[in-house]
Design an enzyme around this catalytic site. Structure first.
Site, PDB file in Angstrom:
ATOM      1  CE  LYS A   9      -3.839  -2.514   2.006  1.00  0.00           C
ATOM      2  NZ  LYS A   9      -5.050  -2.436   2.820  1.00  0.00           N
ATOM      3  CE1 TYR A  49      -8.878  -3.527  -0.604  1.00  0.00           C
ATOM      4  CE2 TYR A  49      -8.339  -1.319  -1.363  1.00  0.00           C
ATOM      5  CZ  TYR A  49      -7.977  -2.493  -0.720  1.00  0.00           C
ATOM      6  OH  TYR A  49      -6.713  -2.625  -0.194  1.00  0.00           O
ATOM      7  CG  ASN A 112      -4.228  -3.501   6.170  1.00  0.00           C
ATOM      8  OD1 ASN A 112      -3.974  -2.899   5.126  1.00  0.00           O
ATOM      9  ND2 ASN A 112      -5.179  -4.410   6.259  1.00  0.00           N
ATOM     10  CG  HIS A 115      -5.158  -6.553  -0.921  1.00  0.00           C
ATOM     11  ND1 HIS A 115      -6.371  -6.695  -0.294  1.00  0.00           N
ATOM     12  CD2 HIS A 115      -5.194  -7.377  -2.005  1.00  0.00           C
ATOM     13  CE1 HIS A 115      -7.117  -7.554  -0.975  1.00  0.00           C
ATOM     14  NE2 HIS A 115      -6.428  -7.973  -2.012  1.00  0.00           N
ATOM     15  CD  GLU A 126      -7.812  -9.587  -4.725  1.00  0.00           C
ATOM     16  OE1 GLU A 126      -6.673  -9.959  -4.371  1.00  0.00           O
ATOM     17  OE2 GLU A 126      -8.731  -9.348  -3.909  1.00  0.00           O
TER      18      GLU A 126
HETATM   19  P1  CMP Z   1      -7.101  -5.262   2.696  1.00  0.00           P
HETATM   20  O1  CMP Z   1      -6.560  -6.599   2.973  1.00  0.00           O
HETATM   21  O2  CMP Z   1      -6.483  -4.426   1.640  1.00  0.00           O
HETATM   22  O3  CMP Z   1      -8.652  -5.441   2.354  1.00  0.00           O
HETATM   23  C1  CMP Z   1      -9.631  -4.515   2.698  1.00  0.00           C
HETATM   24  C2  CMP Z   1      -9.090  -3.370   3.469  1.00  0.00           C
HETATM   25  O4  CMP Z   1     -10.046  -2.605   4.165  1.00  0.00           O
HETATM   26  C3  CMP Z   1      -8.187  -3.887   4.580  1.00  0.00           C
HETATM   27  O5  CMP Z   1      -7.018  -4.423   4.052  1.00  0.00           O
HETATM   28  C4  CMP Z   1      -8.034  -2.650   5.420  1.00  0.00           C
HETATM   29  O6  CMP Z   1      -7.128  -1.714   4.831  1.00  0.00           O
HETATM   30  C5  CMP Z   1      -9.427  -2.077   5.335  1.00  0.00           C
HETATM   31  N1  CMP Z   1     -10.229  -2.481   6.476  1.00  0.00           N
HETATM   32  C6  CMP Z   1     -10.807  -3.679   6.689  1.00  0.00           C
HETATM   33  N2  CMP Z   1     -11.486  -3.688   7.862  1.00  0.00           N
HETATM   34  C7  CMP Z   1     -11.325  -2.458   8.385  1.00  0.00           C
HETATM   35  C8  CMP Z   1     -11.776  -1.834   9.576  1.00  0.00           C
HETATM   36  N3  CMP Z   1     -12.519  -2.495  10.458  1.00  0.00           N
HETATM   37  N4  CMP Z   1     -11.421  -0.556   9.798  1.00  0.00           N
HETATM   38  C9  CMP Z   1     -10.672   0.121   8.906  1.00  0.00           C
HETATM   39  N5  CMP Z   1     -10.224  -0.417   7.759  1.00  0.00           N
HETATM   40  C10 CMP Z   1     -10.542  -1.691   7.497  1.00  0.00           C
END
Ligand code: CMP
Length: 147
Positions: A9, A49, A112, A115, A126
């Site tokens: 990211k 997403y 985070n 992905h 994807e």
């Molecule tokens: P990712 O694995 O990219 O897939 C969906 C993304 O949504 C996830 O990582 C986080 O970046 C975001 N995400 C998922 N759950 C939450 C949450 N409870 N609060 C904030 N962001 C979230």
């Protein structure tokens, strides 16, 4: 042999930790078979997403994903999808243990770090969003003579 899509990211490039994160996957033995840097446009972010549309974090997730370049890669290996998810750690940051990528580098669930595709169907979908077949470069392990 499985393939999975991983995105580093925007914060990963900003923090100059791309090498550290990629090395987690390489050390485990996964193969990089495709790699590119790109700025995702809104339609790609929304397609990627789509399952999260309508969630309370969705708008901020889209905004963050558009905030800078991402590195997209395809990793290949036995059980690559589950293996990469284990290396990444759980999405919920409070559950991500030290030693996982999120446990070591992320301070917020939304930011985070990586992905990773969560199933064979997601990986196929994807990978097709980010790579044309001609951009994938499979390779074989050699016997070391070219090292
Ligand atoms: P990712 O694995 O990219 O897939 C969906 C993304 O949504 C996830 O990582 C986080 O970046 C975001 N995400 C998922 N759950 C939450 C949450 N409870 N609060 C904030 N962001 C979230």
């Amino acid at each position: 042999m499985e393939r999975t899509l991983v995105l580093l990211k925007p914060g990963v490039l900003q923090r100059r930790i791309a090498g550290e994160v990629i090395s987690r996957f390489e050390r485990k033995g996964l193969k990089i078979v495709a790699f590119k840097l790109l700025r995702m446009d809104r339609s790609l972010v929304e397609a990627h997403y789509a399952e999260h549309r309508g969630r309370d974090f969705y708008d901020k997730l889209v905004e963050y994903t558009l905030s800078g370049p991402v590195a997209a890669m395809i990793l290949e290996g036995e059980d690559a999808i589950a293996l990469v998810r284990r290396l990444a750690g759980p999405t919920n940051l409070l559950e991500a243990p030290p030693g996982t990528i999120r446990g070591d580098y992320a301070a917020q669930t939304r930011l985070n770090v990586v992905h990773a595709s969560d199933s064979p169907a997601s990986a196929e979908r994807e990978i097709a969003l980010f790579f044309r077949p001609g951009e994938i470069c499979p390779w074989e392990d050699g016997n070391g003579e070219w090292f």
